[in-house]
Design a protein around this motif. Structure first.
Motif, mmCIF file in Angstrom:
data_model
loop_
_atom_site.group_PDB
_atom_site.id
_atom_site.type_symbol
_atom_site.label_atom_id
_atom_site.label_comp_id
_atom_site.label_asym_id
_atom_site.label_seq_id
_atom_site.Cartn_x
_atom_site.Cartn_y
_atom_site.Cartn_z
ATOM 1 N N SER A 22 -11.828 -6.907 7.797
ATOM 2 C CA SER A 22 -10.556 -6.212 7.623
ATOM 3 C C SER A 22 -9.452 -6.874 8.431
ATOM 4 O O SER A 22 -8.326 -7.021 7.965
ATOM 5 C CB SER A 22 -10.683 -4.741 8.022
ATOM 6 N N SER A 65 -15.845 16.272 3.577
ATOM 7 C CA SER A 65 -14.690 15.557 3.066
ATOM 8 C C SER A 65 -14.169 16.282 1.840
ATOM 9 O O SER A 65 -14.921 16.541 0.892
ATOM 10 C CB SER A 65 -15.089 14.119 2.701
ATOM 11 N N LEU A 84 -18.767 4.986 9.517
ATOM 12 C CA LEU A 84 -17.321 5.198 9.562
ATOM 13 C C LEU A 84 -16.575 3.878 9.411
ATOM 14 O O LEU A 84 -15.574 3.796 8.701
ATOM 15 C CB LEU A 84 -16.922 5.895 10.868
ATOM 16 N N SER A 87 -16.744 2.783 5.749
ATOM 17 C CA SER A 87 -16.009 3.603 4.785
ATOM 18 C C SER A 87 -14.528 3.744 5.098
ATOM 19 O O SER A 87 -13.716 3.871 4.185
ATOM 20 C CB SER A 87 -16.651 4.989 4.681
ATOM 21 N N GLU A 88 -14.143 3.722 6.353
ATOM 22 C CA GLU A 88 -12.751 3.988 6.722
ATOM 23 C C GLU A 88 -11.898 2.741 6.935
ATOM 24 O O GLU A 88 -10.737 2.704 6.551
ATOM 25 C CB GLU A 88 -12.695 4.855 7.987
ATOM 26 N N ILE A 89 -12.447 1.725 7.559
ATOM 27 C CA ILE A 89 -11.634 0.552 7.912
ATOM 28 C C ILE A 89 -11.054 -0.166 6.696
ATOM 29 O O ILE A 89 -9.878 -0.495 6.693
ATOM 30 C CB ILE A 89 -12.417 -0.402 8.837
ATOM 31 N N GLY A 91 -10.120 1.014 3.798
ATOM 32 C CA GLY A 91 -9.013 1.813 3.269
ATOM 33 C C GLY A 91 -7.786 1.772 4.157
ATOM 34 O O GLY A 91 -6.658 1.630 3.681
ATOM 35 N N HIS A 92 -8.000 1.879 5.456
ATOM 36 C CA HIS A 92 -6.868 1.827 6.392
ATOM 37 C C HIS A 92 -6.262 0.427 6.434
ATOM 38 O O HIS A 92 -5.048 0.272 6.560
ATOM 39 C CB HIS A 92 -7.284 2.287 7.785
#
Length: 103
Positions: A22, A65, A84, A87-89, A91-92
């Motif tokens: 990322s 969620s 986390l 799944s999160e990095i 998208g952010h």
């Protein structure tokens, strides 16, 4: 969810690949819009910030969620952190890239 690399008697290390990929995408976007020289390189970690014992600690986890139960099981701390990150990095990172590219 995954998060540990290595197995057996080897030292447990959190897989930081999602973080690195990322960040690399972010740097490429910064280069495209001409602001790469303003981006600060994150500090490098030469080993786990948490101990092996902490990373393999089992924790009851319940993740909700959008009002839906997604996880309701016992997970290791490394699985929680790794899940986390996976799944999160991304998208952010995409949100940040969109902000950078639209300015």
């Amino acid at each position: 969810m995954s998060g540990l690399s290595g197995s057996g008697g080897k030292s447990s290390m959190l897989d930081t690949t999602p973080f690195r990929l990322s960040y690399d995408e972010f740097l490429e976007a910064a280069e495209r819009v001409g602001v790469a020289d303003t981006v600060v390189e994150p500090p490098r970690v030469n080993g786990p910030v948490l101990s092996d014992r902490e990373l393999v600690s089992k924790i009851p986890a319940r993740l909700v969620s959008n009002d839906a139960l997604v996880v309701d099981e016992i997970l290791t701390l490394s699985d929680i952190i790794g899940g986390l990150a996976e799944s999160e990095i991304p998208g952010h990172t995409q949100q940040i890239l969109e902000l950078v590219l639209h300015d």
